[in-house]
Design a protein around this motif. Structure first.
Motif, mmCIF file in Angstrom:
data_model
loop_
_atom_site.group_PDB
_atom_site.id
_atom_site.type_symbol
_atom_site.label_atom_id
_atom_site.label_comp_id
_atom_site.label_asym_id
_atom_site.label_seq_id
_atom_site.Cartn_x
_atom_site.Cartn_y
_atom_site.Cartn_z
ATOM 1 N N SER A 1 0.833 -1.206 0.000
ATOM 2 C CA SER A 1 0.000 0.000 0.000
ATOM 3 C C SER A 1 0.869 1.257 0.000
ATOM 4 O O SER A 1 0.539 2.254 -0.638
ATOM 5 C CB SER A 1 -0.940 0.008 1.208
ATOM 6 O OG SER A 1 -0.209 0.075 2.423
ATOM 7 N N THR B 1 1.600 4.001 -3.615
ATOM 8 C CA THR B 1 1.272 5.429 -3.575
ATOM 9 C C THR B 1 2.537 6.278 -3.648
ATOM 10 O O THR B 1 2.524 7.362 -4.240
ATOM 11 C CB THR B 1 0.482 5.790 -2.304
ATOM 12 O OG1 THR B 1 1.207 5.350 -1.151
ATOM 13 C CG2 THR B 1 -0.891 5.160 -2.310
ATOM 14 N N ALA C 1 -5.225 1.413 -2.795
ATOM 15 C CA ALA C 1 -4.170 1.331 -1.775
ATOM 16 C C ALA C 1 -4.747 1.527 -0.381
ATOM 17 O O ALA C 1 -4.357 0.835 0.573
ATOM 18 C CB ALA C 1 -3.099 2.382 -2.065
ATOM 19 N N LEU D 1 -6.611 -1.630 0.526
ATOM 20 C CA LEU D 1 -5.663 -2.697 0.804
ATOM 21 C C LEU D 1 -5.193 -2.618 2.255
ATOM 22 O O LEU D 1 -5.074 -3.639 2.943
ATOM 23 C CB LEU D 1 -4.462 -2.582 -0.141
ATOM 24 C CG LEU D 1 -3.382 -3.656 -0.042
ATOM 25 C CD1 LEU D 1 -3.937 -5.016 -0.441
ATOM 26 C CD2 LEU D 1 -2.193 -3.283 -0.918
ATOM 27 N N ALA D 2 -4.942 -1.411 2.733
ATOM 28 C CA ALA D 2 -4.475 -1.226 4.106
ATOM 29 C C ALA D 2 -5.603 -1.373 5.121
ATOM 30 O O ALA D 2 -5.494 -2.133 6.090
ATOM 31 C CB ALA D 2 -3.814 0.143 4.248
ATOM 32 N N PRO E 1 -0.593 4.278 3.108
ATOM 33 C CA PRO E 1 -0.748 4.915 1.791
ATOM 34 C C PRO E 1 -0.677 6.435 1.857
ATOM 35 O O PRO E 1 -0.278 7.087 0.883
ATOM 36 C CB PRO E 1 -2.129 4.430 1.319
ATOM 37 C CG PRO E 1 -2.815 3.928 2.533
ATOM 38 C CD PRO E 1 -1.749 3.442 3.444
ATOM 39 N N ARG F 1 3.500 -5.704 -5.606
ATOM 40 C CA ARG F 1 2.047 -5.863 -5.622
ATOM 41 C C ARG F 1 1.588 -7.205 -6.163
ATOM 42 O O ARG F 1 0.522 -7.693 -5.792
ATOM 43 C CB ARG F 1 1.412 -4.723 -6.417
ATOM 44 C CG ARG F 1 1.430 -3.432 -5.634
ATOM 45 C CD ARG F 1 0.492 -2.406 -6.159
ATOM 46 N NE ARG F 1 0.300 -1.364 -5.166
ATOM 47 C CZ ARG F 1 -0.301 -0.215 -5.416
ATOM 48 N NH1 ARG F 1 -0.765 0.033 -6.628
ATOM 49 N NH2 ARG F 1 -0.454 0.677 -4.454
ATOM 50 N N THR G 1 -8.038 -8.779 -0.350
ATOM 51 C CA THR G 1 -8.389 -8.391 1.010
ATOM 52 C C THR G 1 -9.507 -9.271 1.569
ATOM 53 O O THR G 1 -10.370 -9.745 0.824
ATOM 54 C CB THR G 1 -8.839 -6.922 1.077
ATOM 55 O OG1 THR G 1 -10.112 -6.792 0.422
ATOM 56 C CG2 THR G 1 -7.839 -6.001 0.419
#
Length: 438
Positions: free
Chosen positions: A29, A33, A148, A151-152, A168, A218, A224
């Motif tokens: 993540s 970014t 991103a 994802l986090a 991110p 990635r 997720t």
């Protein structure tokens, strides 16, 4: 439908949040970014320093600067389109593959700008192609941030979504440091003629190496847990954008307006002030780039502090404190920047970028928390990028016009008004710290 302790979604969540899994998620993540915003900031810095003379050589220096800032704004128009496009696939087929695609689009557009001939070589075709590639940058970044952040946050353990959502948000600080640091190095090692001839292309072409690194990271992550659960429960919608407009338009508008302060603080400081400082205050380019590199360290410092505070006290209190300070900071622009003193200008840049970190960090958790899983990628991305149109796309252009007609006091007033818009939006929101994402 309840989920039993032995269900695949619970197992996936457990696997995703163990220590090795967390490390991969945080890195993926963050690095995405950082690379995407490196690409974006490379153009912002080039727009302030060299895009006008290379691609719009006819007319006054002011006309060149305004033309460069128009091309800068094109990407912000493209970003919501990117969030519609990538958000659709992110909510339909998954976060991971969509994030890979957005990184590729951004990286390819940036690298090609580095090889693009100037106006002297191909005439009016040069600015046309520049605008197309800048549009491509916007499309790629429009799909990046929402994925991103999800994802986090969709992998975050209970009570730590603000902290996980910070990674991110930390990427832009690192991307900006890498971008400005490279421009700073070039300014120290090249003459003005060398920089304008070919040196400015180096940061763009270097993007290809960074994108390859980001893709490697990635491609190794898993989907997720929240999206896996949505698949199991058949919760995906056919057209996420339609559902977003029909059922979540208020949340989208509130999120977009809340983002305005972040964008305005950042782009007034890093694009307009850079251009103004070099062209009007006659601060040497390398000196001003060094000042910005110093100031952005405070943005990086504020990001984890504000993220921690948002988990401890809630998203709204942290944002309201930062926004009120941002409103007040607008009144400091004329006396600090107008002084022409590099020290006082650095104080202003440090203040604004610190407040940028304070207001930006909680957004990594707040925007995903406003939307259900089925439209979360689309919703978070659209809100984030609509805020960019309102707060950033025309900010350097408007600031340049205001400075020309009314002075820096008007530009500072513009910062305060933009921050007030965000304050109203945050006051109208509910607290989202305890919202469940799946």
């Amino acid at each position: 439908m309840s989920v039993s302790p032995s269900s695949p979604s619970v197992t996936a969540a457990s696997d995703a949040t163990n220590t090795p899994g967390r490390s991969r998620i945080v890195l993926a993540s963050f690095i995405g970014t950082a690379i995407e915003f490196y690409d974006f900031y490379v153009y912002a810095t080039a727009a302030a320093l060299v895009i006008g003379p290379v691609f719009f050589p006819h007319g006054s220096a002011m006309a060149q600067a305004l033309s460069a800032f128009v091309t800068f704004g094109i990407a912000f128009v493209a970003r919501p389109i990117g969030s519609f496009l990538f958000g659709h696939f992110g909510d339909r087929i998954g976060r991971k593959s969509t994030l890979v695609a957005s990184l590729l689009v951004m990286g390819l557009s940036t690298t090609l700008i580095g090889f693009l001939p100037g106006y002297d070589a191909i005439g009016s075709l040069a600015p046309i192609l520049l605008c197309i590639l800048r549009f491509g940058q916007g499309i790629g970044l429009g799909g990046e941030w929402g994925g991103a952040a999800l994802l986090a946050t969709e992998n975050a353990p209970a009570g730590r979504r603000g902290w996980f959502g910070m990674f991110p948000q930390l990427g832009p600080s690192v991307g900006f440091l890498a971008s400005n640091g490279l421009f700073f190095t070039l300014a120290l090692t090249l003459s003005d003629a060398q920089f304008r001839s070919w040196g400015w292309r180096v940061p763009f072409i270097s993007s290809a190496v960074l994108v390859a690194l980001g893709l490697y990271v990635r491609l190794k992550i898993a989907e997720t847990p929240a999206f896996r659960t949505a698949i199991e429960r058949a919760e995906r919608v056919r057209v996420p954008l339609v559902s977003l407009i029909a059922h979540h338009s208020r949340a989208t508008l509130a999120g977009a307006c809340a983002m305005v302060v972040c964008y305005t603080l950042f782009y007034i400081s890093t694009v307009f002030t850079l251009s103004y400082g070099v062209s009007t205050l006659h601060i040497p380019r390398q000196t001003f780039l060094g000042m910005l590199c110093f100031a952005v360290l405070f943005m990086a410092l504020a990001t984890p502090l504000a993220a921690w505070a948002s988990d401890r006290f809630g998203r709204r209190p942290v944002l309201m404190a930062g926004i009120v300070a941002a409103i007040a900071s607008g009144f400091a622009m004329a006396p600090l920047v107008g002084s022409g003193s590099p020290v006082l200008v650095t104080v202003f840049l440090t203040l604004e970028l610190f407040l940028m970190g304070v207001t930006f960090a909680p957004m990594g958790a707040l925007l995903p928390e406003l939307f259900p899983t089925a439209v979360r990628y689309t919703g978070a991305g659209v809100a984030y990028n609509l805020g960019g149109i309102l707060g950033a796309s025309v900010a350097p252009y408007i600031a340049q016009m205001l400075a020309t007609r009314g002075g820096l006091g008007w530009v500072g007033g513009y910062v305060s008004v933009a921050a007030t818009v965000s304050l109203i939006a945050v006051l109208a929101m509910r607290e989202t710290r305890d919202v469940r994402l799946s």
